[in-house]
Design an enzyme around this catalytic site. Structure first.
Site, PDB file in Angstrom:
ATOM      1  N   ASN A 192     -13.135  -3.953   2.767  1.00  0.00           N
ATOM      2  CA  ASN A 192     -14.250  -3.018   2.874  1.00  0.00           C
ATOM      3  C   ASN A 192     -15.105  -3.037   1.615  1.00  0.00           C
ATOM      4  O   ASN A 192     -14.573  -3.153   0.510  1.00  0.00           O
ATOM      5  CB  ASN A 192     -13.725  -1.595   3.092  1.00  0.00           C
ATOM      6  N   ASP A 205       0.858  -1.181   0.000  1.00  0.00           N
ATOM      7  CA  ASP A 205       0.000   0.000   0.000  1.00  0.00           C
ATOM      8  C   ASP A 205       0.899   1.239   0.000  1.00  0.00           C
ATOM      9  O   ASP A 205       1.865   1.300   0.760  1.00  0.00           O
ATOM     10  CB  ASP A 205      -0.898  -0.033   1.243  1.00  0.00           C
ATOM     11  N   GLN A 239     -14.291   1.887   2.074  1.00  0.00           N
ATOM     12  CA  GLN A 239     -13.672   1.512   0.804  1.00  0.00           C
ATOM     13  C   GLN A 239     -13.343   2.771   0.017  1.00  0.00           C
ATOM     14  O   GLN A 239     -14.229   3.547  -0.330  1.00  0.00           O
ATOM     15  CB  GLN A 239     -14.620   0.622  -0.011  1.00  0.00           C
ATOM     16  N   HIS A 242     -10.397  -5.148  -2.737  1.00  0.00           N
ATOM     17  CA  HIS A 242      -9.040  -5.340  -2.236  1.00  0.00           C
ATOM     18  C   HIS A 242      -9.080  -5.773  -0.779  1.00  0.00           C
ATOM     19  O   HIS A 242      -9.949  -5.375  -0.015  1.00  0.00           O
ATOM     20  CB  HIS A 242      -8.184  -4.089  -2.416  1.00  0.00           C
ATOM     21  N   PHE A 243      -8.138  -6.622  -0.464  1.00  0.00           N
ATOM     22  CA  PHE A 243      -7.945  -7.094   0.902  1.00  0.00           C
ATOM     23  C   PHE A 243      -6.698  -6.412   1.454  1.00  0.00           C
ATOM     24  O   PHE A 243      -5.650  -6.437   0.824  1.00  0.00           O
ATOM     25  CB  PHE A 243      -7.727  -8.609   0.938  1.00  0.00           C
ATOM     26  N   HIS A 244      -6.839  -5.805   2.632  1.00  0.00           N
ATOM     27  CA  HIS A 244      -5.694  -5.232   3.326  1.00  0.00           C
ATOM     28  C   HIS A 244      -5.097  -6.294   4.238  1.00  0.00           C
ATOM     29  O   HIS A 244      -5.839  -6.962   4.971  1.00  0.00           O
ATOM     30  CB  HIS A 244      -6.120  -4.072   4.226  1.00  0.00           C
TER      31      HIS A 244
END
Ligand SMILES: [Zn+2]
Length: 141
Positions: free
Chosen positions: A89, A33, A96, A102-104
């Protein structure tokens, strides 16, 4: 909904926009990120554009989520984190900020100051049973 041509994550997935990639498959890209909450904060995305999780076919979700254990293991090993959160999210109201699923993966350490405002509530009488029944009916339809 963001169109794929203007979607920043679609453009990262095609290589049009550079990113610090850490893992790629035919269906998935994982990268650091650019605005990390913690050292080693990674985003994992499907290459194909889906705005929200419920729009993804189960196979596409599986392609993304099957990579999460290895990514989590690597994050702990490389960053020395004590644990990590996986956060996904859906919708602006949930936080979001990019309209592409997307996965954090957020490495965590004691005292890092991150956390949730986890304001747990209690159901009024009958509400949990009503929700249970309606959800079961919807899921079995
Ligand atoms: Zn996209």
């Amino acid at each position: 909904m963001t169109s794929p041509s203007s979607c920043i994550f679609c453009r990262i997935a095609t290589g049009e926009i550079p990113a610090k990639l850490v893992l790629q498959t035919d269906a998935v890209v994982a990268f650091l990120d650019v605005a990390p909450l913690a050292d080693g904060h990674v985003l994992v995305i499907p290459r194909q554009h889906y705005a929200r999780l419920e729009q993804m076919p189960p196979e596409a979700v599986s392609e993304v989520t099957r990579l999460l254990p290895d990514l989590g293991r690597a994050l702990v090993q490389v960053t020395g984190a004590e644990g990590y959160n996986i956060l996904q999210n859906n919708g602006i109201v949930s936080g979001q900020s990019v309209d592409h699923v997307h996965f954090h993966l957020i490495p965590r350490r004691s005292g890092d100051g991150l956390g949730y405002r986890w304001l747990a509530k209690q159901y009024p009488p009958g509400r949990a049973e009503d929700l249970q029944e309606r959800l079961r009916q919807t899921l079995s339809a």
